[in-house]
Design a protein around this motif. Structure first.
Motif, PDB file in Angstrom:
ATOM      1  N   ALA A  61    -106.694 -21.977 -83.375  1.00 29.53           N
ATOM      2  CA  ALA A  61    -107.180 -20.627 -83.099  1.00 29.53           C
ATOM      3  C   ALA A  61    -105.975 -19.713 -83.032  1.00 29.53           C
ATOM      4  O   ALA A  61    -105.021 -19.978 -82.310  1.00 29.53           O
ATOM      5  N   VAL A  62    -105.977 -18.637 -83.815  1.00 28.07           N
ATOM      6  CA  VAL A  62    -104.877 -17.668 -83.832  1.00 28.07           C
ATOM      7  C   VAL A  62    -105.422 -16.349 -83.299  1.00 28.07           C
ATOM      8  O   VAL A  62    -106.324 -15.751 -83.893  1.00 28.07           O
ATOM      9  N   GLN A  63    -104.877 -15.882 -82.184  1.00 27.93           N
ATOM     10  CA  GLN A  63    -105.281 -14.605 -81.595  1.00 27.93           C
ATOM     11  C   GLN A  63    -104.161 -13.594 -81.836  1.00 27.93           C
ATOM     12  O   GLN A  63    -103.010 -13.831 -81.457  1.00 27.93           O
ATOM     13  N   THR A  64    -104.515 -12.516 -82.492  1.00 31.65           N
ATOM     14  CA  THR A  64    -103.527 -11.483 -82.859  1.00 31.65           C
ATOM     15  C   THR A  64    -103.819 -10.198 -82.076  1.00 31.65           C
ATOM     16  O   THR A  64    -104.948  -9.701 -82.088  1.00 31.65           O
ATOM     17  N   VAL A  65    -102.763  -9.671 -81.438  1.00 36.80           N
ATOM     18  CA  VAL A  65    -102.898  -8.455 -80.630  1.00 36.80           C
ATOM     19  C   VAL A  65    -101.940  -7.397 -81.164  1.00 36.80           C
ATOM     20  O   VAL A  65    -100.758  -7.685 -81.426  1.00 36.80           O
ATOM     21  N   ARG A  66    -102.472  -6.169 -81.333  1.00 38.47           N
ATOM     22  CA  ARG A  66    -101.621  -5.068 -81.778  1.00 38.47           C
ATOM     23  C   ARG A  66    -101.640  -3.983 -80.714  1.00 38.47           C
ATOM     24  O   ARG A  66    -102.702  -3.597 -80.217  1.00 38.47           O
ATOM     25  N   PRO A  67    -100.464  -3.453 -80.379  1.00 40.02           N
ATOM     26  CA  PRO A  67    -100.403  -2.392 -79.365  1.00 40.02           C
ATOM     27  C   PRO A  67    -100.729  -1.025 -79.959  1.00 40.02           C
ATOM     28  O   PRO A  67    -100.723  -0.851 -81.181  1.00 40.02           O
ATOM     29  N   LEU A  68    -101.054  -0.110 -79.096  1.00 47.24           N
ATOM     30  CA  LEU A  68    -101.179   1.275 -79.530  1.00 47.24           C
ATOM     31  C   LEU A  68     -99.790   1.778 -79.916  1.00 47.24           C
ATOM     32  O   LEU A  68     -98.783   1.459 -79.274  1.00 47.24           O
ATOM     33  N   ALA A  69     -99.693   2.573 -80.965  1.00 48.64           N
ATOM     34  CA  ALA A  69     -98.393   3.039 -81.474  1.00 48.64           C
ATOM     35  C   ALA A  69     -97.944   4.269 -80.692  1.00 48.64           C
ATOM     36  O   ALA A  69     -98.136   5.402 -81.120  1.00 48.64           O
ATOM     37  N   GLY A  70     -97.385   4.019 -79.522  1.00 48.97           N
ATOM     38  CA  GLY A  70     -96.839   5.115 -78.719  1.00 48.97           C
ATOM     39  C   GLY A  70     -95.357   5.236 -78.977  1.00 48.97           C
ATOM     40  O   GLY A  70     -94.884   5.055 -80.099  1.00 48.97           O
ATOM     41  N   ILE A  71     -94.622   5.476 -77.915  1.00 51.41           N
ATOM     42  CA  ILE A  71     -93.157   5.584 -78.034  1.00 51.41           C
ATOM     43  C   ILE A  71     -92.603   4.224 -78.446  1.00 51.41           C
ATOM     44  O   ILE A  71     -91.731   4.103 -79.292  1.00 51.41           O
ATOM     45  N   GLU A  72     -93.162   3.138 -77.816  1.00 48.81           N
ATOM     46  CA  GLU A  72     -92.773   1.773 -78.168  1.00 48.81           C
ATOM     47  C   GLU A  72     -93.745   1.232 -79.215  1.00 48.81           C
ATOM     48  O   GLU A  72     -94.957   1.338 -79.042  1.00 48.81           O
ATOM     49  N   LYS A  73     -93.215   0.667 -80.297  1.00 49.67           N
ATOM     50  CA  LYS A  73     -94.071   0.138 -81.360  1.00 49.67           C
ATOM     51  C   LYS A  73     -94.437  -1.325 -81.145  1.00 49.67           C
ATOM     52  O   LYS A  73     -95.126  -1.918 -81.954  1.00 49.67           O
ATOM     53  N   ARG A  74     -93.966  -1.890 -80.063  1.00 45.38           N
ATOM     54  CA  ARG A  74     -94.281  -3.300 -79.789  1.00 45.38           C
ATOM     55  C   ARG A  74     -94.422  -3.494 -78.285  1.00 45.38           C
ATOM     56  O   ARG A  74     -94.020  -2.649 -77.488  1.00 45.38           O
ATOM     57  N   PHE A  75     -95.092  -4.668 -77.908  1.00 49.41           N
ATOM     58  CA  PHE A  75     -95.254  -4.988 -76.489  1.00 49.41           C
ATOM     59  C   PHE A  75     -93.908  -5.378 -75.892  1.00 49.41           C
ATOM     60  O   PHE A  75     -93.057  -5.980 -76.564  1.00 49.41           O
ATOM     61  N   THR A  76     -93.761  -5.055 -74.613  1.00 49.12           N
ATOM     62  CA  THR A  76     -92.587  -5.541 -73.909  1.00 49.12           C
ATOM     63  C   THR A  76     -92.746  -7.038 -73.662  1.00 49.12           C
ATOM     64  O   THR A  76     -93.848  -7.591 -73.785  1.00 49.12           O
ATOM     65  N   GLU A  77     -91.677  -7.691 -73.319  1.00 51.13           N
ATOM     66  CA  GLU A  77     -91.736  -9.134 -73.049  1.00 51.13           C
ATOM     67  C   GLU A  77     -92.694  -9.435 -71.912  1.00 51.13           C
ATOM     68  O   GLU A  77     -93.469 -10.393 -71.975  1.00 51.13           O
ATOM     69  N   GLU A  78     -92.691  -8.587 -70.866  1.00 49.33           N
ATOM     70  CA  GLU A  78     -93.592  -8.797 -69.719  1.00 49.33           C
ATOM     71  C   GLU A  78     -95.056  -8.610 -70.136  1.00 49.33           C
ATOM     72  O   GLU A  78     -95.928  -9.377 -69.743  1.00 49.33           O
ATOM     73  N   GLU A  79     -95.306  -7.577 -70.958  1.00 45.66           N
ATOM     74  CA  GLU A  79     -96.680  -7.309 -71.419  1.00 45.66           C
ATOM     75  C   GLU A  79     -97.189  -8.484 -72.275  1.00 45.66           C
ATOM     76  O   GLU A  79     -98.337  -8.913 -72.150  1.00 45.66           O
ATOM     77  N   GLN A  80     -96.288  -8.974 -73.128  1.00 41.90           N
ATOM     78  CA  GLN A  80     -96.692 -10.083 -74.009  1.00 41.90           C
ATOM     79  C   GLN A  80     -96.990 -11.343 -73.211  1.00 41.90           C
ATOM     80  O   GLN A  80     -97.985 -12.036 -73.478  1.00 41.90           O
ATOM     81  N   GLU A  81     -96.162 -11.653 -72.232  1.00 38.24           N
ATOM     82  CA  GLU A  81     -96.406 -12.834 -71.400  1.00 38.24           C
ATOM     83  C   GLU A  81     -97.734 -12.714 -70.659  1.00 38.24           C
ATOM     84  O   GLU A  81     -98.501 -13.678 -70.555  1.00 38.24           O
ATOM     85  N   THR A  82     -97.996 -11.505 -70.107  1.00 40.67           N
ATOM     86  CA  THR A  82     -99.261 -11.292 -69.391  1.00 40.67           C
ATOM     87  C   THR A  82    -100.442 -11.409 -70.338  1.00 40.67           C
ATOM     88  O   THR A  82    -101.459 -12.057 -70.018  1.00 40.67           O
ATOM     89  N   LEU A  83    -100.296 -10.788 -71.521  1.00 41.90           N
ATOM     90  CA  LEU A  83    -101.381 -10.872 -72.518  1.00 41.90           C
ATOM     91  C   LEU A  83    -101.679 -12.324 -72.892  1.00 41.90           C
ATOM     92  O   LEU A  83    -102.828 -12.752 -72.941  1.00 41.90           O
ATOM     93  N   PHE A  84    -100.627 -13.080 -73.204  1.00 43.08           N
ATOM     94  CA  PHE A  84    -100.824 -14.464 -73.634  1.00 43.08           C
ATOM     95  C   PHE A  84    -101.485 -15.299 -72.528  1.00 43.08           C
ATOM     96  O   PHE A  84    -102.282 -16.209 -72.808  1.00 43.08           O
TER      97      PHE A  84
END
Length: 565
Positions: free
Chosen positions: A93-116
């Protein structure tokens, strides 16, 4: 990233654990759970791709992409991150998450860990649903062939019935003819593969909206358009299937026996199976390769046959089956030199002819019980006769070819005879020639085993099958009974001279082979005269007596036949 309050964590899991009846509902609940996270993490889009490997329940494998969450389709999205989780049966199973394109174009490390962390919980929810779906599919699938199970078939009928979608459609129940040859040639596991191939080839002949299910063994049922029946019956009646085994290509040729009926008037899902089952029973009785359409007349005939089968055991226990005896007469002096034990059914004051129940019991298998019953009654009769000081005689008892599959058959016959302390020579086992039974090896073993125990054997209806001479050559029976159809008729007809030559040759052959011979079905004095002139020694037929009840037979033994002929 703003810290996620415990209250929102609880809300996330409340949504995630809501009961859902299907993929869409569970996906919706997951979307609501992700929306809780999106208040604190800039999530723009989440999708899951499930890749399942091939197996018996998924012959082609499966891949499905599901959109779980999307904040706003018009929003620009940043760089994706993916979480890949292996599935126990070999997929992923591959789950793909895309962030909203604000000032940062990618998730922070903390956001990614929480998301995962939370995405893993979503995976477990989907995994549970997938296992539930797989279990349901397993219950709805025949594991040996991949087609529907009987339960799934009935669900299909119920759905189509509720949709009023069964007009001009028919249900077919079929049995594969000649599949037993596959099981003899291949191992059971290889045989299952051939069965899988067959079932899926048949499925490919049906329309996509049709349904085929396996009922067990090599029996199937399917629903299709009535207009396609002729094509399907022609195709399946002579069906060729190529299979590669150990590097060698083998072609199997299959036929079928089938019963079918229209679904236009059915009221309940089970009516579909009832209709084709009744028609199939009639087709099986008619003979291998037959196709029978359901009708009221067919149903009545099948019900009559089922009534015979259901009444048999109680009737046997109640002693409703009565043994009659037809004398065998020596032509030299008109003396009774033996008899044949023949069974009649006395039910509710009515005498039922063997023709009405013996073929049914033969097909169903209960004939073996009846044969032992007749043997037992015949032994009792002989015992009573000896005990009263009367001279015993040799009586033949019919045994079905069904007994050939029985273990310790000779010993069972001997045990019955010995139970009454009878000399084995007083009993003879009579076997009927049959075109569909040519296992000479088993026949030889039976005849030899009986001979070693002093019990004679005879072949009934000689000449009516396709293997008469082979049978005489390979199996050393004591007595050959010539069928009445070989006796030339009294009137003149074109083939009469040929029939006379054949009959006289047959008599001479039996004498040269040192076989005793009994001619059956003798009815007139002119026939009797002809048989005497031809050199026949023993006859049986209405010219002397029909089969007689025991008391009448005893009286006949006393008075004899001096007045006949």
């Amino acid at each position: 990233m703003t810290a996620l309050p415990w209250k929102e964590v609880h809300t996330f899991f409340d949504y995630l654990n809501l009961e859902g009846s299907g993929l869409a509902e569970v996906s919706g609940n997951c979307g609501k759970a992700i929306a809780v996270l999106a208040k604190y993490i800039p999530i723009g889009r989440v999708e899951a791709c499930v890749q399942a490997p091939r197996n018996r329940l998924r012959p082609e494998g499966e891949q499905e992409t599901i959109l779980l969450y999307e904040s706003d389709p018009a929003e620009k999205l940043g760089e994706p991150c993916s979480l890949t989780i292996p599935i126990a049966d070999g997929g992923q199973a591959v789950q793909t998450v895309r962030p909203l394109a604000g000032i940062e174009k990618r998730f922070t490390e903390e956001e990614q860990e929480t998301l995962f962390l939370f995405l893993r919980e979503i995976f477990h929810r989907f995994s549970r649903m997938q296992m539930e779906a797989l279990l349901l599919r397993a219950l709805q699938t025949d594991m040996s062939t991949g087609v529907a199970s009987p339960e799934a078939f009935l669900e299909y009928v119920e759905k189509k019935l509720s949709e009023h979608a069964l007009k001009n459609r028919s249900v077919v129940m079929l049995n594969i003819h000649n599949f037993k040859y596959v099981n003899k040639l291949l191992s059971y596991s290889e045989g299952d593969k051939v069965l899988w191939e067959y079932a899926n080839k048949v499925k490919s002949l049906l329309n996509p909206e049709d349904c085929i299910a396996r009922l067990g063994g090599d029996n199937f049922v399917f629903i299709t358009d009535s207009a396609r029946l002729r094509f399907l019956f022609q195709t399946l009646g002579d069906f060729h299937l190529t299979y590669v085994f150990r590097g060698e290509q083998t072609e199997f040729q299959f036929g079928m026996t089938a019963g079918y009926g229209s679904l236009d008037e059915i009221q309940e899902p089970t009516d579909a199976l009832a209709i084709c089952s009744v028609a199939y029973q009639a087709a099986r009785h008619k003979g291998a390769g037959s196709v029978v359409r359901f009708s009221e007349e067919v149903q009545q005939e099948v019900m009559k046959r089922q009534s015979i089968i259901s009444l048999f055991k109680p009737a046997l226990s109640a002693g409703e089956f009565v043994v009659f005896y037809q004398p065998k007469v020596a032509l030299r002096d008109r003396s009774i030199c033996g008899a044949e034990a023949l069974v009649r059914w006395l039910h509710q004051g009515q005498l039922i002819s063997p023709g009405a129940f013996v073929p049914i019991l033969e097909e169903e298998g209960s004939i073996c019980q009846l044969d032992y019953y007749v043997l037992e009654k015949t032994c009792q009769f002989l015992r009573r006769r000896i005990d009263s000081g009367k001279e015993p005689l040799c009586i033949s008892v019919n045994f079905s070819r069904r007994h050939m599959e029985e273990e310790n058959l000779v010993q069972k016959i001997v045990t019955v005879i010995d139970r009454y302390g009878l000399d084995h020579s007083y009993l003879e086992i009579e076997l009927t020639e049959s075109e569909d039974y040519q296992d000479y090896e088993k026949m030889m073993q039976l005849v030899e085993g009986l001979k070693q125990n002093g019990i004679g054997t005879s072949m009934d209806d000689f000449g009516t099958g396709f293997s008469s001479l082979n049978l005489i050559k390979k199996v050393d029976m004591n007595v050959i009974k010539i069928d009445r159809s070989f006796i030339p008729l009294e009137i003149d007809y074109p083939e009469k001279e040929k029939d006379i030559v054949m009959f006289c040759s047959m008599v001479q052959m039996m004498k040269l082979l040192k076989k005793k011979m009994v001619v059956e079905g003798v009815e007139t004095k002119s026939q009797l005269k002809y048989l005497e002139d031809a050199g026949c020694e023993v006859v049986q037929g209405y010219i002397f007596d029909r089969p007689l009840p025991e008391n009448d037979f005893v009286r006949r033994l006393e008075c004899g036949y001096a007045e006949v002929g």
